[in-house]
Motif scaffolding. Sequence first.
Motif, PDB file in Angstrom:
ATOM      1  N   ILE A  90     -26.763   1.650  20.803  1.00  0.00           N
ATOM      2  CA  ILE A  90     -27.386   2.121  22.044  1.00  0.00           C
ATOM      3  C   ILE A  90     -27.648   0.946  22.986  1.00  0.00           C
ATOM      4  CG2 ILE A  90     -29.480   3.136  23.021  1.00  0.00           C
ATOM      5  CD1 ILE A  90     -29.621   4.932  20.530  1.00  0.00           C
ATOM      6  N   ILE A  91     -28.166  -0.157  22.426  1.00  0.00           N
ATOM      7  CA  ILE A  91     -28.440  -1.338  23.248  1.00  0.00           C
ATOM      8  C   ILE A  91     -27.152  -1.897  23.846  1.00  0.00           C
ATOM      9  CG2 ILE A  91     -29.273  -3.733  23.154  1.00  0.00           C
ATOM     10  CD1 ILE A  91     -31.267  -2.764  20.973  1.00  0.00           C
ATOM     11  N   ILE A  92     -26.078  -1.956  23.040  1.00  0.00           N
ATOM     12  CA  ILE A  92     -24.784  -2.426  23.556  1.00  0.00           C
ATOM     13  C   ILE A  92     -24.318  -1.560  24.718  1.00  0.00           C
ATOM     14  CG2 ILE A  92     -22.323  -2.631  23.014  1.00  0.00           C
ATOM     15  CD1 ILE A  92     -23.199  -3.391  20.135  1.00  0.00           C
ATOM     16  N   MET A  93     -24.390  -0.246  24.539  1.00  0.00           N
ATOM     17  CA  MET A  93     -23.943   0.670  25.599  1.00  0.00           C
ATOM     18  C   MET A  93     -24.745   0.465  26.873  1.00  0.00           C
ATOM     19  SD  MET A  93     -23.669   4.840  25.504  1.00  0.00           S
ATOM     20  CE  MET A  93     -25.455   5.038  25.434  1.00  0.00           C
ATOM     21  N   LEU A  94     -26.069   0.316  26.746  1.00  0.00           N
ATOM     22  CA  LEU A  94     -26.910   0.084  27.922  1.00  0.00           C
ATOM     23  C   LEU A  94     -26.531  -1.225  28.614  1.00  0.00           C
ATOM     24  CD1 LEU A  94     -30.412   1.195  26.575  1.00  0.00           C
ATOM     25  CD2 LEU A  94     -28.946   2.418  28.210  1.00  0.00           C
ATOM     26  N   GLY A  95     -26.222  -2.244  27.816  1.00  0.00           N
ATOM     27  CA  GLY A  95     -25.806  -3.515  28.392  1.00  0.00           C
ATOM     28  C   GLY A  95     -24.539  -3.393  29.197  1.00  0.00           C
ATOM     29  N   HIS A  96     -23.554  -2.662  28.671  1.00  0.00           N
ATOM     30  CA  HIS A  96     -22.303  -2.458  29.401  1.00  0.00           C
ATOM     31  C   HIS A  96     -22.517  -1.626  30.669  1.00  0.00           C
ATOM     32  CE1 HIS A  96     -19.644  -4.488  26.684  1.00  0.00           C
ATOM     33  NE2 HIS A  96     -19.980  -3.726  25.652  1.00  0.00           N
ATOM     34  N   ALA A 179     -15.928  -0.161  28.829  1.00  0.00           N
ATOM     35  CA  ALA A 179     -16.471  -0.679  27.569  1.00  0.00           C
ATOM     36  C   ALA A 179     -17.678   0.140  27.130  1.00  0.00           C
ATOM     37  CB  ALA A 179     -16.854  -2.155  27.734  1.00  0.00           C
ATOM     38  N   ALA A 180     -18.508   0.577  28.097  1.00  0.00           N
ATOM     39  CA  ALA A 180     -19.668   1.424  27.773  1.00  0.00           C
ATOM     40  C   ALA A 180     -19.213   2.756  27.188  1.00  0.00           C
ATOM     41  CB  ALA A 180     -20.514   1.655  29.021  1.00  0.00           C
ATOM     42  N   VAL A 181     -18.136   3.325  27.735  1.00  0.00           N
ATOM     43  CA  VAL A 181     -17.607   4.594  27.221  1.00  0.00           C
ATOM     44  C   VAL A 181     -17.125   4.425  25.782  1.00  0.00           C
ATOM     45  CG1 VAL A 181     -15.793   6.333  27.494  1.00  0.00           C
ATOM     46  CG2 VAL A 181     -16.994   5.462  29.515  1.00  0.00           C
ATOM     47  N   GLY A 182     -16.461   3.291  25.497  1.00  0.00           N
ATOM     48  CA  GLY A 182     -16.000   3.024  24.139  1.00  0.00           C
ATOM     49  C   GLY A 182     -17.160   2.983  23.152  1.00  0.00           C
TER      50      GLY A 182
END
Length: 497
Positions: A90-96, A179-182
Amino acid sequence: MSSQISQKHPKGLYVLFFAEMWERFSYYGMRAILLLFLLDNIKGGMGMSAAEGTAIYGLYTASVYLLTLPGGWLADNILGQKKAIWYGGIIIMLGHIILAIPAGSAIFFLGLSIVAVGTGLLKPNISSIVGELYPEGGARRDAAFSIFYMGINLGSFLGILIVGYLGEKVNWHMGFGAAAVGMLLGLIVFRYGSATHLKGLGDVPPAEEAGEQAAASPSGGNKMLGYGLIALLVVFLVVLQSSGTIDMTTAQGLAQGAGIIIVSISAAYFLFILVAGGLTRVEKYRVGVLIILFLAIALFWAGYEQAGTSLQIFAERHTQRNIGGWEVPSSWFQNFQPTFVLIFAPVLASLWISLSSRNRNPSIPVKFAMGLILLGLSFFVMVAASNIAVQGDLASPFFLTFTYFLHTIGELCVSPVGLSSYTKLAPKRYLSQLMGIWFVGASLGNLIAGIFAGGFDESNILQMPALFNQVAIVTTVFGLILLAFWKPIKSWMGGIH
């Protein structure tokens, strides 16, 4: 073949395979355009100098791996692996998503920092659960990590292909958004797949499991020792800064100091766990093996990651790339690595199982030795290629192709086997933390690669043979040393294969 594989491995492996594939899609895809975005001053990039941009790029990649240490500790002591993976994703997705917003440098660096934190939380723990699927260890676990490694490389290949294209050809921030979608797809796979196929794995922090709590909770004296080691590290860094050895007020200085910091943290952690970790004699010997493997993997990645530095320069300037009047992009040569992994990972996975059935499966130190020797041989190939370039001629593309082939076979002897060995050899209450140390070794290798390649003067081709010869000799010699001492190293493993 796929039906045979599915019969041999639990379905949970494939849940982790696809979750990791999409996370690596987001990571490698974003990384493929990160430096280009930092340097670009035409299409809305940051417009940095090459020195500053590469320093920030290096700091980001180093911090991603360094943050696997606190990520592993949180999983071992508070969250458990499953929650660490979920929250990390979740944190990675928010970062992207933040990176996808064109809102200035402060917002951009915030997004970059958030991606690094999330990756540090997710990365060591998903590998830990793969190991927990195979409590019996052995060749099946090594084969599972080879299959898992295919997911990493498939995600890398697709991420560079799709995110790279969108970022370069359409819009930088659209690439970051892809990248966020991935990562979102990876979260969906993990959420629903783990509920069915990973029940009872990674739910409880290892330190809280029955019989482990006392050993996992250090005494007051041990805590003081840990704090003392941290204080010594801080003092050491202050001395380095004040003496002018490193200058951590600039991006370049921070990047130069990162190697010293990583070595210091790794050495302090290994010392702490050996002295104050409450380990048995057998466990201490096993941690000794992990230290040897840590040094080996750092050296391996230092050579392997020349793909993006010295080998990229060689591909661009000294390799014949014309096919029927069309010039092949130099960066495409780097695609040989994930492609070869996808082709040969199942081959080596089957080979380890076949050899094991006949009690001829090479031990972990032998496989590491093989990987380092193959890496060394690949750079001897590049010595021959660079000798052609010194004469003013373009080298055949088959030199780089064969080099990357040897890189990949060496990688498959080292990286998935190393992942598996850390899950087998690490004391259970320190599992995720030591998985973090494994990735810190990869971080150190990346930094060594950058520092070493920094001496590659692309305007002076006369030094190329000597540069490649140095890498070839150092990696080959270390591999031969491992091969010579594999029996005593194996005896330290306490019966683990």
